[in-house]
Write a protein that holds these residues in place. Sequence first.
Motif, mmCIF file in Angstrom:
data_model
loop_
_atom_site.group_PDB
_atom_site.id
_atom_site.type_symbol
_atom_site.label_atom_id
_atom_site.label_comp_id
_atom_site.label_asym_id
_atom_site.label_seq_id
_atom_site.Cartn_x
_atom_site.Cartn_y
_atom_site.Cartn_z
ATOM 1 N N LEU A 98 80.582 1.837 9.030
ATOM 2 C CA LEU A 98 79.899 1.978 10.234
ATOM 3 C C LEU A 98 81.014 2.547 11.503
ATOM 4 C CD1 LEU A 98 77.488 -0.916 10.432
ATOM 5 C CD2 LEU A 98 76.856 1.531 10.190
ATOM 6 N N THR A 99 82.211 1.994 11.352
ATOM 7 C CA THR A 99 83.183 2.434 12.047
ATOM 8 C C THR A 99 83.458 3.846 11.796
ATOM 9 O OG1 THR A 99 84.404 0.353 12.253
ATOM 10 C CG2 THR A 99 85.762 2.243 12.910
ATOM 11 N N HIS A 100 83.673 4.171 10.547
ATOM 12 C CA HIS A 100 83.785 5.696 10.081
ATOM 13 C C HIS A 100 82.743 6.562 10.471
ATOM 14 C CE1 HIS A 100 85.359 9.012 7.661
ATOM 15 N NE2 HIS A 100 84.000 9.301 7.062
ATOM 16 N N LEU A 101 81.652 6.146 10.343
ATOM 17 C CA LEU A 101 80.450 6.908 10.934
ATOM 18 C C LEU A 101 80.373 6.943 12.370
ATOM 19 C CD1 LEU A 101 77.358 7.905 10.533
ATOM 20 C CD2 LEU A 101 76.573 5.741 10.594
ATOM 21 N N LYS A 102 80.738 6.001 13.139
ATOM 22 C CA LYS A 102 80.839 6.250 14.716
ATOM 23 C C LYS A 102 81.859 7.212 14.867
ATOM 24 C CE LYS A 102 81.946 3.471 18.978
ATOM 25 N NZ LYS A 102 82.247 2.572 19.686
ATOM 26 N N GLY A 103 83.078 7.193 14.358
ATOM 27 C CA GLY A 103 84.046 8.191 14.489
ATOM 28 C C GLY A 103 83.458 9.564 14.273
ATOM 29 N N GLN A 104 82.687 9.785 13.110
ATOM 30 C CA GLN A 104 82.386 11.165 12.754
ATOM 31 C C GLN A 104 81.064 11.740 14.215
ATOM 32 O OE1 GLN A 104 80.553 10.289 9.107
ATOM 33 N NE2 GLN A 104 82.026 11.896 8.010
ATOM 34 N N LEU A 105 80.330 10.563 14.421
ATOM 35 C CA LEU A 105 79.230 11.101 15.497
ATOM 36 C C LEU A 105 80.163 11.387 16.858
ATOM 37 C CD1 LEU A 105 76.782 8.024 14.524
ATOM 38 C CD2 LEU A 105 76.427 10.447 14.410
ATOM 39 N N SER A 106 81.342 10.651 17.162
ATOM 40 C CA SER A 106 81.858 10.612 18.310
ATOM 41 C C SER A 106 82.637 12.244 18.436
ATOM 42 C CB SER A 106 82.947 9.597 18.523
ATOM 43 O OG SER A 106 82.301 8.330 18.627
ATOM 44 N N VAL A 107 83.162 12.468 17.351
ATOM 45 C CA VAL A 107 83.629 13.919 17.401
ATOM 46 C C VAL A 107 82.713 14.966 17.495
ATOM 47 C CG1 VAL A 107 84.629 15.503 15.615
ATOM 48 C CG2 VAL A 107 85.683 13.140 15.552
ATOM 49 N N LEU A 108 81.619 14.827 16.956
ATOM 50 C CA LEU A 108 80.462 15.534 17.151
ATOM 51 C C LEU A 108 80.191 15.646 18.496
ATOM 52 C CD1 LEU A 108 78.180 15.298 14.185
ATOM 53 C CD2 LEU A 108 79.360 17.410 14.696
ATOM 54 N N ARG A 109 79.815 14.379 19.179
ATOM 55 C CA ARG A 109 79.479 14.263 20.384
ATOM 56 C C ARG A 109 80.716 15.170 21.585
ATOM 57 N NH1 ARG A 109 77.314 15.205 24.579
ATOM 58 N NH2 ARG A 109 76.566 13.706 26.071
ATOM 59 N N GLN A 110 81.715 14.891 21.088
ATOM 60 C CA GLN A 110 82.603 15.756 21.892
ATOM 61 C C GLN A 110 82.528 17.062 22.228
ATOM 62 O OE1 GLN A 110 84.866 14.132 24.048
ATOM 63 N NE2 GLN A 110 83.667 12.511 23.491
ATOM 64 N N ARG A 111 81.834 17.707 21.120
ATOM 65 C CA ARG A 111 81.718 19.239 20.998
ATOM 66 C C ARG A 111 80.783 19.700 22.220
ATOM 67 N NH1 ARG A 111 82.584 21.833 15.230
ATOM 68 N NH2 ARG A 111 81.995 23.527 16.600
ATOM 69 N N CYS A 112 79.917 18.681 22.620
ATOM 70 C CA CYS A 112 78.858 19.341 23.704
ATOM 71 C C CYS A 112 78.609 17.975 24.538
ATOM 72 C CB CYS A 112 77.414 19.353 22.809
ATOM 73 S SG CYS A 112 76.440 20.094 24.044
ATOM 74 N N LEU A 113 79.522 17.926 25.729
ATOM 75 C CA LEU A 113 79.674 16.764 26.655
ATOM 76 C C LEU A 113 78.465 16.935 27.799
ATOM 77 C CD1 LEU A 113 83.294 16.504 26.891
ATOM 78 C CD2 LEU A 113 81.910 14.937 25.604
ATOM 79 N N SER A 114 77.942 18.140 27.793
ATOM 80 C CA SER A 114 76.832 18.443 28.772
ATOM 81 C C SER A 114 75.693 19.126 28.107
ATOM 82 C CB SER A 114 77.333 18.957 30.273
ATOM 83 O OG SER A 114 77.849 20.114 29.958
#
Length: 144
Positions: A98-114
């Motif tokens: 789950l920590t690995h999954l969260k990291g993947q999701l966070s990287v994607l989220r950083q691509r579109c902050l607004s």
Amino acid sequence: MKIGELAKAAGTTVETVRYYEKEGLLPAPERGANNYRSYGPLHAERLRLIRNCRALDMTQDEIRAILTLADSQAADCGPINEIFEDHIRHVDERIAELTHLKGQLSVLRQRCLSARPHAEDCGILHGLAEMQVEERPERHTHLG
């Protein structure tokens, strides 16, 4: 007590009580002259134990093993400790996944902050389209 009273006392449903009976986790109750099931305090205690194990995300096989050991007059608690150690290892593996999954999701989220005016401009969508999916490792689920 009747099945509804047992379910209420244990904080579960009648269907759950019947399911645990069918699975052999909860012993069959006595039947009265009216053929109604009659449950006693031992049923309530065992049902609470089962429900608490489920709340800890334990499998039916783990619960069955714990109940077998609990029913054994000669057994010490060593095997129960082993079941819990195995379960803790499983939880640690799931936390890592789950920590690995969260990291993947966070990287994607950083691509579109607004929010962007057009979905085709969304960095997350672009990231998903570009993402190289790793061979998914076997999940460490132990649910049976």
